[in-house]
Design an enzyme around this catalytic site. Structure first.
Site, mmCIF file in Angstrom:
data_model
loop_
_atom_site.group_PDB
_atom_site.id
_atom_site.type_symbol
_atom_site.label_atom_id
_atom_site.label_comp_id
_atom_site.label_asym_id
_atom_site.label_seq_id
_atom_site.Cartn_x
_atom_site.Cartn_y
_atom_site.Cartn_z
ATOM 1 N N PRO A 145 26.272 13.540 15.013
ATOM 2 C CG PRO A 145 24.477 14.834 15.706
ATOM 3 C CD PRO A 145 24.818 13.635 14.931
ATOM 4 N N GLY A 153 28.534 12.275 20.635
ATOM 5 C CA GLY A 153 27.751 11.889 21.807
ATOM 6 C C GLY A 153 26.455 11.181 21.511
ATOM 7 C CG HIS A 173 21.735 42.218 29.631
ATOM 8 N ND1 HIS A 173 22.607 42.764 28.726
ATOM 9 C CD2 HIS A 173 21.530 40.942 29.217
ATOM 10 C CE1 HIS A 173 22.906 41.868 27.808
ATOM 11 N NE2 HIS A 173 22.263 40.741 28.098
ATOM 12 C CD GLU A 174 20.006 38.086 31.567
ATOM 13 O OE1 GLU A 174 19.230 37.492 30.788
ATOM 14 O OE2 GLU A 174 21.237 38.146 31.369
#
Ligand code: ADP
Ligand code: MG
Ligand code: ZN
Length: 624
Positions: free
Chosen positions: A205, A207, A426-427
């Site tokens: 991947p 990095g 929502h949260e």
């Protein structure tokens, strides 16, 4: 400078004009273009006063105007024939006094000069052009070394990278140690007939330190390091890439022992004959040249090619064949121990407060690569510097981590009460749904402070380095993701746009369960993903490897999973509606709620004082 430039240009133009007029004269004959018949006619009409035939050019002086002129000239194809034919008439007109004077000047014959002159002129023109171009090339024209490979040489006096700078990738380093040994003393290996790999492909991947590892190999072995990026081979013009490859290998042989490092090799090494839009001839030529060069250099040349990519899957199989990149080293994303070591490497040169515990940071940064970790420490250092603190403390790392994961806090952003309420509901919906799901990661923090693109955030604490996801875990993630939308639907009797990315992620998870991981009974353990083409850097589904009927079933199954998850989520939130209310009120008042407070609220206890908790606190507790 300018004047020096103008002079040769003027010269060039002058020569060009001269040559042109000369050649024009030579071929056009410089006459009025009268035909033979017209000339004869002029004589018969008794219009000619005098004339002279000079070589094959006849010049006539007329007594009346012809085509507005009193003097005309033209070229005769056969001056002798003209003379023989016309002489009786001429003598007659002379007698009559019409023709006053005429003369035939004998042709001298074409001198050799007549043939040589155009050649000399053309030669001169060529020389001038050449001189002009060469003059430009000398003045550092990029055209001059167009086909040369623009490598970056890692000279020994540069900041040398060694294996000590690369942490957490011990197995990878072990494999590369062999390469270092070979470059240091190749005789040891060749003496017993050992085959040294030509090329090493570092994959993994982005990095994870591939580029860094390649540099470290060169640094350890103390050899020349020629670095080039795959995209550097590419130019607008066909053939440039191939010539750059040739040049690169020639350069390497000159400075051997050396390492040629081709970063992001997928830019040239993509499967041949693939891709959309055509026009890949140049890339294929470049790749072919690379293959040829890799076959061509002898093992004793002391040149080793290291390439890096994060897309091995799209590389041309010919590249991976024995004799080319026959050794692949997969560079893993680091585990917690590796992360701690990487943090230690990058903490060097930074002053750390006693409060900083890199071990805890490493535990909390599951999924971070080396580049992320280096970025984390750097961000923390910037935050400390901004606050005029001489040392980094744990709080800086905490803030840096929040910033990296969710973007910087947008404190200045005007928050409407209505928006805040929607976000809170929502949260809270996410959090409550997640709490009731046995396999879901525990809630770590809930916040309705906008960060980056997110209006709010429900942060879960990832379980340590888990590589597998079970069907149940995936399903429960979907339920958790839907929590926000379901809460809006139940408690606002309306739904908002805030859930769009949740829905995207939930749908993708469901689609993967069905099509990729074979997790639904109806379709069986079959993968229904097609080998995607990479086009303009993205995966592109070229053709479906399955029928429309299957496609329909996939869509049905995906919808079934989402519907089931939605229903379950609704049930949870309706059951815990009173807890939902408490959490929403708390959020509207305090903006953030810690994992502990949330857990206490869910257990029906007093929420207690709002404490500012750091990202790392829970990881400290899990330790020891
Ligand atoms: P890649 O080429 O795999 O995309 P790089 O080698 O360019 O990644 O890594 C980028 C930066 O991240 C490096 O310059 C280094 O600072 C840091 N880094 C990455 N991996 C490591 C590691 N294993 N040890 C130390 N630093 C690392
Ligand atoms: Mg790289
Ligand atoms: Zn959401």
């Amino acid at each position: 400078m300018k004047k020096v430039r103008i002079l040769p240009l003027l010269l060039y133009i002058a020569v060009l004009v001269l040559a042109f007029s000369f050649i024009w004269n030579l071929f056009a004959g410089g006459g009025d273009g009268l035909s033979y018949a017209q000339v004869v006619e002029l004589f018969q009409q008794e219009k000619v006063e005098a004339f002279v035939v000079d070589g094959d050019v006849i010049r006539l002086q007329l007594n009346s105007e012809y085509a507005g002129k009193k003097e005309v000239a033209t070229v005769l194809a056969d001056p002798d024939g003209f003379r023989a034919e016309m002489l009786p008439l001429l003598l007659e007109q002379k007698e009559k006094g019409i023709l006053k004077d005429f003369n035939f000047i004998a042709e001298e014959g074409t001198t050799p000069f007549d043939y040589v002159l155009p050649i000399i002129v053309a030669g001169l023109v060529l020389i001038v052009v050449w001189v002009l171009l060469a003059g430009r090339a000398n003045s550092s024209n990029p055209m001059n070394d167009f086909g040369k490979a623009r490598t970056t040489h890692g000279l020994p006096q540069d900041k040398k990278v060694t294996f000590a700078d690369v942490a957490g990738v011990d197995e990878e380093k072990e494999e590369l140690q062999e390469v270092v040994d070979f470059l240091r003393n190749p005789e040891k290996f060749t003496a017993i007939g050992a085959r040294i790999p030509h090329g090493i492909l570092l994959s993994g991947p982005p990095g994870t330190g591939k580029t860094l590892l390649a540099r470290a190999v060169a640094g350890e072995a103390g050899v020349e390091f020629l670095s080039i990026s795959g995209s550097d081979f590419m130019e607008m013009y066909v053939g440039v890439g191939a010539s750059r490859v040739r040049d690169l290998f020639a350069q390497a042989k000159r400075v051997a022992p050396a390492i040629i490092f081709i970063d992001e090799i997928d830019a040239v090494g993509r499967k041949r004959g693939s891709g959309l839009g055509g026009g890949h001839d140049e890339r294929e030529q470049t790749l072919n040249q690379l293959l040829v060069e890799m076959d061509g250099f002898a093992r004793t040349d002391g040149v080793i090619v290291i390439a890096a990519t994060n897309r091995v899957d799209i590389l041309d199989p010919a590249l991976l064949r024995p004799g080319r990149f026959d050794r692949q080293v997969y560079v893993h994303a680091p585990d917690s121990k590796g992360r701690e070591e990487i943090l230690k490497v990058h903490a060097k040169g930074k002053k750390l407060d006693d409060s900083v515990d890199l071990h805890t940071v490493a535990l909390a940064t599951s999924g971070f690569t080396g580049a992320d970790l280096s970025n984390l420490l750097n961000e923390a250092a910037i935050l400390a510097a901004r606050a005029d603190r001489p040392v980094l403390c744990m709080q800086d790392l905490n803030d840096a981590m929040m910033k990296i994961l969710a973007g910087p806090e947008k404190k200045s952003c005007v928050k409407l009460r209505k928006d805040l309420k929607i976000t809170a509901i929502h949260e809270a919906g996410h959090a409550v749904a997640m709490y009731s799901l046995p396999t879901h990661d525990p809630v770590h923090q809930i916040s309705i402070v906008p960060r980056g693109h997110a209006l709010g955030l429900t942060w879960t604490r990832p379980r340590e380095d888990s590589n597998h996801l079970t069907r149940n875990e995936m399903y429960e993630q979907i339920v958790g993701l839907l929590g926000g939308r379901v809460a809006e639907a139940i408690f606002l009797q309306d739904i908002s746009t805030g859930a769009s990315s949740d829905i995207d992620r939930a749908s993708k998870l469901a689609r993967d369960m069905v099509g990729r991981y074979g997790m639904c009974e109806k379709l069986g353990t079959v993968s229904y993903t097609s080998g995607g083409e990479v086009f303009i850097g993205r995966d592109y589904e070229k053709t479906k490897g399955y029928s429309e009927k299957v496609a329909g079933t996939i869509d049905d199954e995906v919808k079934a999973i989402i519907d089931k998850a939605y229903a379950q989520c609704e049930e949870i939130l309706r059951r815990d509606a009173d807890k939902m209310r408490l959490i929403v009120e708390f959020l509207l008042e305090h903006e953030t709620m810690s994992g502990d407070q949330f857990a206490r609220c869910m257990a029906g206890e007093e929420i207690g004082e709002a404490t500012s908790k750091s990202v790392f606190d829970n990881f400290k507790e899990t330790e020891e």
